[in-house]
Design a protein around this motif. Structure first.
Motif, PDB file in Angstrom:
ATOM      1  N   ALA A 149       0.834  -1.205   0.000  1.00 23.72           N
ATOM      2  CA  ALA A 149       0.000   0.000   0.000  1.00 23.72           C
ATOM      3  C   ALA A 149       0.868   1.253   0.000  1.00 23.72           C
ATOM      4  O   ALA A 149       0.568   2.246  -0.680  1.00 23.72           O
ATOM      5  CB  ALA A 149      -0.916   0.003   1.225  1.00 23.72           C
ATOM      6  N   ALA A 150       1.961   1.204   0.768  1.00 25.58           N
ATOM      7  CA  ALA A 150       2.867   2.355   0.839  1.00 25.58           C
ATOM      8  C   ALA A 150       3.502   2.625  -0.516  1.00 25.58           C
ATOM      9  O   ALA A 150       3.592   3.771  -0.959  1.00 25.58           O
ATOM     10  CB  ALA A 150       3.946   2.103   1.893  1.00 25.58           C
ATOM     11  N   GLN A 151       3.956   1.560  -1.189  1.00 24.62           N
ATOM     12  CA  GLN A 151       4.581   1.713  -2.507  1.00 24.62           C
ATOM     13  C   GLN A 151       3.594   2.293  -3.508  1.00 24.62           C
ATOM     14  O   GLN A 151       3.912   3.223  -4.258  1.00 24.62           O
ATOM     15  CB  GLN A 151       5.103   0.372  -3.006  1.00 24.62           C
ATOM     16  N   GLN A 152       2.388   1.768  -3.513  1.00 20.62           N
ATOM     17  CA  GLN A 152       1.388   2.217  -4.484  1.00 20.62           C
ATOM     18  C   GLN A 152       0.988   3.672  -4.240  1.00 20.62           C
ATOM     19  O   GLN A 152       0.804   4.438  -5.185  1.00 20.62           O
ATOM     20  CB  GLN A 152       0.173   1.299  -4.435  1.00 20.62           C
ATOM     21  N   PHE A 153       0.856   4.052  -2.969  1.00 20.86           N
ATOM     22  CA  PHE A 153       0.489   5.441  -2.679  1.00 20.86           C
ATOM     23  C   PHE A 153       1.654   6.374  -3.013  1.00 20.86           C
ATOM     24  O   PHE A 153       1.453   7.461  -3.552  1.00 20.86           O
ATOM     25  CB  PHE A 153       0.090   5.579  -1.207  1.00 20.86           C
ATOM     26  N   ALA A 154       2.882   5.951  -2.713  1.00 21.24           N
ATOM     27  CA  ALA A 154       4.056   6.770  -3.032  1.00 21.24           C
ATOM     28  C   ALA A 154       4.150   7.016  -4.530  1.00 21.24           C
ATOM     29  O   ALA A 154       4.563   8.093  -4.980  1.00 21.24           O
ATOM     30  CB  ALA A 154       5.326   6.092  -2.519  1.00 21.24           C
ATOM     31  N   ASP A 155       3.749   6.017  -5.320  1.00 26.14           N
ATOM     32  CA  ASP A 155       3.836   6.141  -6.776  1.00 26.14           C
ATOM     33  C   ASP A 155       2.894   7.195  -7.338  1.00 26.14           C
ATOM     34  O   ASP A 155       3.026   7.589  -8.498  1.00 26.14           O
ATOM     35  CB  ASP A 155       3.527   4.789  -7.434  1.00 26.14           C
ATOM     36  N   THR A 156       1.935   7.651  -6.533  1.00 24.99           N
ATOM     37  CA  THR A 156       1.031   8.695  -7.019  1.00 24.99           C
ATOM     38  C   THR A 156       1.657  10.080  -6.913  1.00 24.99           C
ATOM     39  O   THR A 156       1.079  11.059  -7.376  1.00 24.99           O
ATOM     40  CB  THR A 156      -0.311   8.690  -6.241  1.00 24.99           C
ATOM     41  N   PHE A 157       2.839  10.168  -6.288  1.00 24.45           N
ATOM     42  CA  PHE A 157       3.544  11.441  -6.167  1.00 24.45           C
ATOM     43  C   PHE A 157       4.786  11.432  -7.046  1.00 24.45           C
ATOM     44  O   PHE A 157       5.414  10.392  -7.245  1.00 24.45           O
ATOM     45  CB  PHE A 157       3.985  11.688  -4.714  1.00 24.45           C
ATOM     46  N   SER A 158       5.168  12.603  -7.545  1.00 24.92           N
ATOM     47  CA  SER A 158       6.417  12.708  -8.299  1.00 24.92           C
ATOM     48  C   SER A 158       7.595  12.568  -7.346  1.00 24.92           C
ATOM     49  O   SER A 158       7.439  12.637  -6.122  1.00 24.92           O
ATOM     50  CB  SER A 158       6.510  14.067  -8.998  1.00 24.92           C
ATOM     51  N   GLU A 159       8.791  12.394  -7.890  1.00 21.84           N
ATOM     52  CA  GLU A 159       9.977  12.293  -7.044  1.00 21.84           C
ATOM     53  C   GLU A 159      10.183  13.569  -6.250  1.00 21.84           C
ATOM     54  O   GLU A 159      10.606  13.535  -5.094  1.00 21.84           O
ATOM     55  CB  GLU A 159      11.211  11.989  -7.902  1.00 21.84           C
ATOM     56  N   ALA A 160       9.887  14.721  -6.879  1.00 22.10           N
ATOM     57  CA  ALA A 160      10.041  16.006  -6.182  1.00 22.10           C
ATOM     58  C   ALA A 160       9.120  16.086  -4.982  1.00 22.10           C
ATOM     59  O   ALA A 160       9.523  16.498  -3.886  1.00 22.10           O
ATOM     60  CB  ALA A 160       9.761  17.162  -7.140  1.00 22.10           C
ATOM     61  N   ALA A 161       7.870  15.669  -5.183  1.00 22.23           N
ATOM     62  CA  ALA A 161       6.898  15.716  -4.087  1.00 22.23           C
ATOM     63  C   ALA A 161       7.265  14.724  -2.986  1.00 22.23           C
ATOM     64  O   ALA A 161       7.148  15.026  -1.795  1.00 22.23           O
ATOM     65  CB  ALA A 161       5.495  15.421  -4.613  1.00 22.23           C
ATOM     66  N   GLN A 162       7.724  13.541  -3.379  1.00 17.67           N
ATOM     67  CA  GLN A 162       8.128  12.548  -2.382  1.00 17.67           C
ATOM     68  C   GLN A 162       9.244  13.091  -1.503  1.00 17.67           C
ATOM     69  O   GLN A 162       9.230  12.942  -0.282  1.00 17.67           O
ATOM     70  CB  GLN A 162       8.601  11.263  -3.069  1.00 17.67           C
ATOM     71  N   GLY A 163      10.219  13.749  -2.126  1.00 14.62           N
ATOM     72  CA  GLY A 163      11.343  14.284  -1.371  1.00 14.62           C
ATOM     73  C   GLY A 163      10.954  15.449  -0.488  1.00 14.62           C
ATOM     74  O   GLY A 163      11.330  15.513   0.686  1.00 14.62           O
ATOM     75  N   ALA A 164      10.191  16.394  -1.040  1.00 11.25           N
ATOM     76  CA  ALA A 164       9.832  17.597  -0.288  1.00 11.25           C
ATOM     77  C   ALA A 164       8.847  17.313   0.831  1.00 11.25           C
ATOM     78  O   ALA A 164       8.917  17.921   1.904  1.00 11.25           O
ATOM     79  CB  ALA A 164       9.248  18.648  -1.236  1.00 11.25           C
ATOM     80  N   LEU A 165       7.921  16.404   0.581  1.00  9.34           N
ATOM     81  CA  LEU A 165       6.883  16.117   1.572  1.00  9.34           C
ATOM     82  C   LEU A 165       7.221  14.923   2.460  1.00  9.34           C
ATOM     83  O   LEU A 165       6.494  14.624   3.397  1.00  9.34           O
ATOM     84  CB  LEU A 165       5.547  15.851   0.863  1.00  9.34           C
ATOM     85  N   TYR A 173       5.142   3.767   4.619  1.00 14.05           N
ATOM     86  CA  TYR A 173       5.021   2.478   5.320  1.00 14.05           C
ATOM     87  C   TYR A 173       5.081   2.674   6.833  1.00 14.05           C
ATOM     88  O   TYR A 173       4.259   2.120   7.577  1.00 14.05           O
ATOM     89  CB  TYR A 173       6.137   1.543   4.860  1.00 14.05           C
ATOM     90  N   ARG A 174       6.040   3.485   7.286  1.00  8.12           N
ATOM     91  CA  ARG A 174       6.138   3.742   8.730  1.00  8.12           C
ATOM     92  C   ARG A 174       4.885   4.439   9.246  1.00  8.12           C
ATOM     93  O   ARG A 174       4.387   4.132  10.338  1.00  8.12           O
ATOM     94  CB  ARG A 174       7.392   4.569   9.021  1.00  8.12           C
ATOM     95  N   ALA A 175       4.370   5.375   8.445  1.00  8.53           N
ATOM     96  CA  ALA A 175       3.157   6.089   8.853  1.00  8.53           C
ATOM     97  C   ALA A 175       1.970   5.141   8.971  1.00  8.53           C
ATOM     98  O   ALA A 175       1.202   5.196   9.936  1.00  8.53           O
ATOM     99  CB  ALA A 175       2.847   7.207   7.848  1.00  8.53           C
ATOM    100  N   LEU A 176       1.797   4.263   7.984  1.00  6.87           N
ATOM    101  CA  LEU A 176       0.688   3.310   8.016  1.00  6.87           C
ATOM    102  C   LEU A 176       0.801   2.381   9.216  1.00  6.87           C
ATOM    103  O   LEU A 176      -0.205   2.001   9.828  1.00  6.87           O
ATOM    104  CB  LEU A 176       0.657   2.498   6.722  1.00  6.87           C
ATOM    105  N   LYS A 177       2.028   2.021   9.550  1.00  7.39           N
ATOM    106  CA  LYS A 177       2.241   1.133  10.688  1.00  7.39           C
ATOM    107  C   LYS A 177       1.893   1.849  11.996  1.00  7.39           C
ATOM    108  O   LYS A 177       1.179   1.304  12.848  1.00  7.39           O
ATOM    109  CB  LYS A 177       3.699   0.679  10.705  1.00  7.39           C
TER     110      LYS A 177
END
Length: 282
Positions: A149-165, A173-177
């Motif tokens: 689930a973490a991988q799939q949700f992360a894939d909805t963001f660009s690399e820039a958004a993943q890094g900045a946010l 994954y840690r958040a979901l846990k």
């Protein structure tokens, strides 16, 4: 003092002489969000000044994001030129905007990220965009559902958004846990140091709800019956207390996880100590 709300031409806004540098990754992440959902909070400016310009008080990242999206104007709170007694008072407003805010602690952030994913999935259906190999994270019995689930949700963001946010696969994954900690337990620890310690929250999330309640009770007791989740578990399970780790062990653990280049920088920073150690070893 006159304050109004309106839309200001971006070309007329002077955003120079800022206390905070605009970070490109943050601006790109905001631009993505603006493009999908628009601006959430107005920027704040003073004007019109000589030449019909406006001076930015706060909202530099929002302004930069609006430029990236291609907006010609941006919603703003507009203060009249005489709104502030002097330049110092105007600067103080910028400082207050940056300082007088309450950032999310580790627990609040985890719950927010998990809720965001749930809302997104409810609106869009199962998140399936993008598919990256997860074989290295798979267990014998298959892939951890939270990891997938973490991988799939992360894939909805660009690399820039993943890094900045901070919304990469591992962070989500840690958040979901952490978000699996029951609401009642979260409320009990919301105002204590545990809520801001991601490592401790992850350890707590690994326990059953009943054990979580016992652990939290021991940590929150007056006086505390345990200082950490690990100590509380040891008491509950009647285990001998774990030996206290030396400062060098903590540094060693961190060092071992550093990339090679960072390890070499560490050696350079402590070259005198390294050379002394080598000399002693002969």
């Amino acid at each position: 003092m006159t304050t109004t709300a309106g839309s200001i031409s971006i070309a007329q806004i002077d955003a120079t002489d800022r206390l905070r540098k605009v970070l490109p990754a943050r601006a790109e992440a905001l631009a993505e969000d603006f493009d999908k959902r628009g601006l959430l909070t107005r920027i704040e400016v003073v004007g019109p000044l000589d030449g019909g310009t406006y001076r930015l008080i706060y909202g530099a990242h929002r302004l930069a994001a609006a430029k990236l999206v291609g907006w010609e104007s941006i919603p703003a709170v507009v203060h009249a030129p005489d709104a502030f007694a002097d330049a110092a008072q105007e600067r103080l407003r910028e400082i207050r905007e940056n300082l007088v805010r309450f950032e999310l602690n580790a627990l609040e952030r985890a719950v927010s990220v998990a809720s965001w994913r749930d809302i997104y999935e409810a609106a869009q259906g199962k998140v399936t965009r993008g598919r990256k190999k997860l074989s290295q994270d798979a267990t014998i019995s298959g892939i951890d559902p939270k990891l997938k689930a973490a991988q799939q949700f992360a894939d909805t963001f660009s690399e820039a958004a993943q890094g900045a946010l901070g919304l990469g696969k591992d962070a989500i994954y840690r958040a979901l846990k952490i978000a699996t900690i029951p609401h009642e337990i979260r409320d009990r620890i919301a105002d204590c140091a545990l809520a801001g310690n991601q490592s401790e929250l992850l350890k707590l999330a690994e326990q059953s709800a009943d054990r979580q309640s016992q652990i939290v009770g021991m940590i929150l007791a007056e006086p505390p019956l345990a200082a950490t989740v690990e100590e509380a578990i040891a008491v509950i399970d009647k285990l001998p207390p774990a030996p206290k780790r030396g400062a060098w062990e903590k540094v060693s653990d961190t060092f071992s996880r550093l990339p090679t280049a960072e390890q070499h920088r560490f050696f350079d920073a402590h070259s005198d100590a390294v050379e002394l150690w080598l000399t002693k070893r002969g």
